[in-house]
Motif scaffolding. Structure first.
Motif, PDB file in Angstrom:
ATOM      1  N   LYS A 247      15.077  90.267  85.807  1.00  0.00           N
ATOM      2  CA  LYS A 247      16.397  90.342  86.432  1.00  0.00           C
ATOM      3  C   LYS A 247      17.507  90.013  85.447  1.00  0.00           C
ATOM      4  CE  LYS A 247      14.635  89.481  90.991  1.00  0.00           C
ATOM      5  NZ  LYS A 247      14.476  88.571  92.112  1.00  0.00           N
ATOM      6  N   GLN A 248      17.143  89.410  84.315  1.00  0.00           N
ATOM      7  CA  GLN A 248      18.111  89.087  83.267  1.00  0.00           C
ATOM      8  C   GLN A 248      18.151  90.172  82.181  1.00  0.00           C
ATOM      9  OE1 GLN A 248      17.342  85.139  81.771  1.00  0.00           O
ATOM     10  NE2 GLN A 248      17.234  84.288  83.836  1.00  0.00           N
TER      11      GLN A 248
ATOM     12  N   ASP B 259      18.467  99.824  83.924  1.00  0.00           N
ATOM     13  CA  ASP B 259      18.303 100.780  85.028  1.00  0.00           C
ATOM     14  C   ASP B 259      18.060 102.197  84.519  1.00  0.00           C
ATOM     15  OD1 ASP B 259      18.587  98.838  86.974  1.00  0.00           O
ATOM     16  OD2 ASP B 259      20.690  99.304  87.387  1.00  0.00           O
TER      17      ASP B 259
ATOM     18  N   LYS C 183      11.923  86.468  87.039  1.00  0.00           N
ATOM     19  CA  LYS C 183      13.365  86.249  86.839  1.00  0.00           C
ATOM     20  C   LYS C 183      13.842  86.760  85.487  1.00  0.00           C
ATOM     21  CE  LYS C 183      13.019  81.585  85.015  1.00  0.00           C
ATOM     22  NZ  LYS C 183      13.457  80.221  85.118  1.00  0.00           N
TER      23      LYS C 183
ATOM     24  N   PRO D 298      22.132  95.236  82.174  1.00  0.00           N
ATOM     25  CA  PRO D 298      21.646  95.778  83.455  1.00  0.00           C
ATOM     26  C   PRO D 298      21.751  97.295  83.585  1.00  0.00           C
ATOM     27  CG  PRO D 298      22.963  93.815  83.834  1.00  0.00           C
ATOM     28  CD  PRO D 298      23.103  94.161  82.370  1.00  0.00           C
TER      29      PRO D 298
END
Length: 93
Positions: free
Chosen positions: A74-75, A55, A71, A51
């Motif tokens: 998001k992983q 970012d 999804k 993560p």
């Protein structure tokens, strides 16, 4: 601009990395785990990032590096446009 073959060379530079088909794409794996895939037709890679790294790289330019829009994103799954990314950034990712 990164050619598909250069991406393949980078992915296979990891010790014990292998290349296998994955649906209509090519996957790159360590053991049974996919860490990247390549859509050769679109010159688009997909990388599994943690993560924080996701970012950081997404903050650069969302037309070059951006999360998969579901999804999976998001992983940590992140698209990289090989026609737009610089080699140094791709190597860092």
């Amino acid at each position: 601009m990164i050619k598909n073959q250069k991406f393949r060379e980078l992915a296979l530079s990891f010790e014990e990395a292998i290349e296998l088909p994955h649906f209509e794409n090519t996957s790159f794996r360590l053991g049974k785990k996919i860490f990247a895939s390549l859509n050769e037709r679109e010159s688009k890679a997909c990388l599994k990032l943690n993560p924080i790294d996701q970012d950081v790289f997404n903050a650069f330019d969302k037309s070059v590096v951006y999360p998969v829009p579901n999804k999976w994103g998001k992983q940590g799954w992140t698209f990289v446009e090989l026609k737009k990314v610089k080699l140094s950034m791709l190597t860092d990712a």
